[in-house]
Scaffold this motif. Structure first.
Motif, short mmCIF file in Angstrom:
data_model
loop_
_atom_site.label_atom_id
_atom_site.label_comp_id
_atom_site.label_asym_id
_atom_site.label_seq_id
_atom_site.Cartn_x
_atom_site.Cartn_y
_atom_site.Cartn_z
N MET A 62 0.92 -1.40 0.02
CA MET A 62 -0.12 0.03 0.03
C MET A 62 0.85 1.30 0.13
N SER A 63 0.67 2.16 -0.88
CA SER A 63 1.48 3.45 -0.84
C SER A 63 0.68 4.34 0.18
N GLU A 98 0.41 7.37 11.76
CA GLU A 98 -0.27 6.57 10.77
C GLU A 98 0.62 6.04 9.80
N ASN A 99 0.10 4.60 9.48
CA ASN A 99 1.17 3.96 8.51
C ASN A 99 0.55 4.17 7.10
N ASP A 100 -0.30 4.65 6.56
CA ASP A 100 -0.66 5.16 5.41
C ASP A 100 -0.63 6.47 4.75
N MET A 101 0.02 7.47 5.77
CA MET A 101 0.36 8.95 5.39
C MET A 101 1.77 9.28 6.00
N LYS A 102 2.23 10.31 5.28
CA LYS A 102 3.58 10.62 5.29
C LYS A 102 3.69 12.02 5.00
N VAL A 103 4.28 12.86 6.12
CA VAL A 103 4.64 14.16 5.73
C VAL A 103 5.75 14.60 5.09
N VAL A 104 5.62 14.93 3.87
CA VAL A 104 6.80 15.06 2.78
C VAL A 104 7.32 16.56 2.73
N GLY A 105 6.78 17.31 3.44
CA GLY A 105 7.26 18.95 3.38
C GLY A 105 6.51 19.66 4.28
N ASP A 164 0.17 14.60 -2.32
CA ASP A 164 -1.23 14.36 -2.61
C ASP A 164 -2.18 15.26 -1.88
N VAL A 165 -1.82 15.65 -0.71
CA VAL A 165 -2.66 16.54 0.01
C VAL A 165 -1.64 17.68 0.62
N VAL A 166 -2.54 18.83 0.72
CA VAL A 166 -1.92 20.14 1.45
C VAL A 166 -2.58 20.47 2.43
N LEU A 167 -2.48 20.47 3.83
CA LEU A 167 -3.00 20.99 4.75
C LEU A 167 -2.56 22.41 5.04
#
Length: 81
Positions: A1-2, A26-33, A51-54
């Protein structure tokens, strides 16, 4: 799972750290920046293509609405990419 890649944008460092710590559990989410203002956010988003910007709405230099307007403008001019 990505994993879902996320960029966290807020001028409050403590809030960013809290959000990053929560996402790290969470295993299915990662902060990349992360960014502290809208101008920095645009550079990071363009570089990592998350994929997502908070996104905080009230920030120095360029607010969240300005970030969204610029991102939407880029997307519209590139044919939705």
């Amino acid at each position: 799972m990505s994993q879902v890649s996320i960029v966290v944008v807020d001028d409050n460092r403590a809030f960013r750290e809290t959000v990053k710590a929560t996402i790290a559990k969470e295993n299915d989410m990662k902060v990349v920046g992360e960014a502290a203002d809208g101008e920095e956010a645009l550079k990071i988003i363009d570089y990592v293509k998350p994929d997502v910007v908070l996104l905080d709405l009230v920030m120095p230099k360029l607010d969240g609405i300005g970030v969204m307007e610029q991102l939407y403008g880029k997307r519209s001019r590139s044919g939705g990419k």
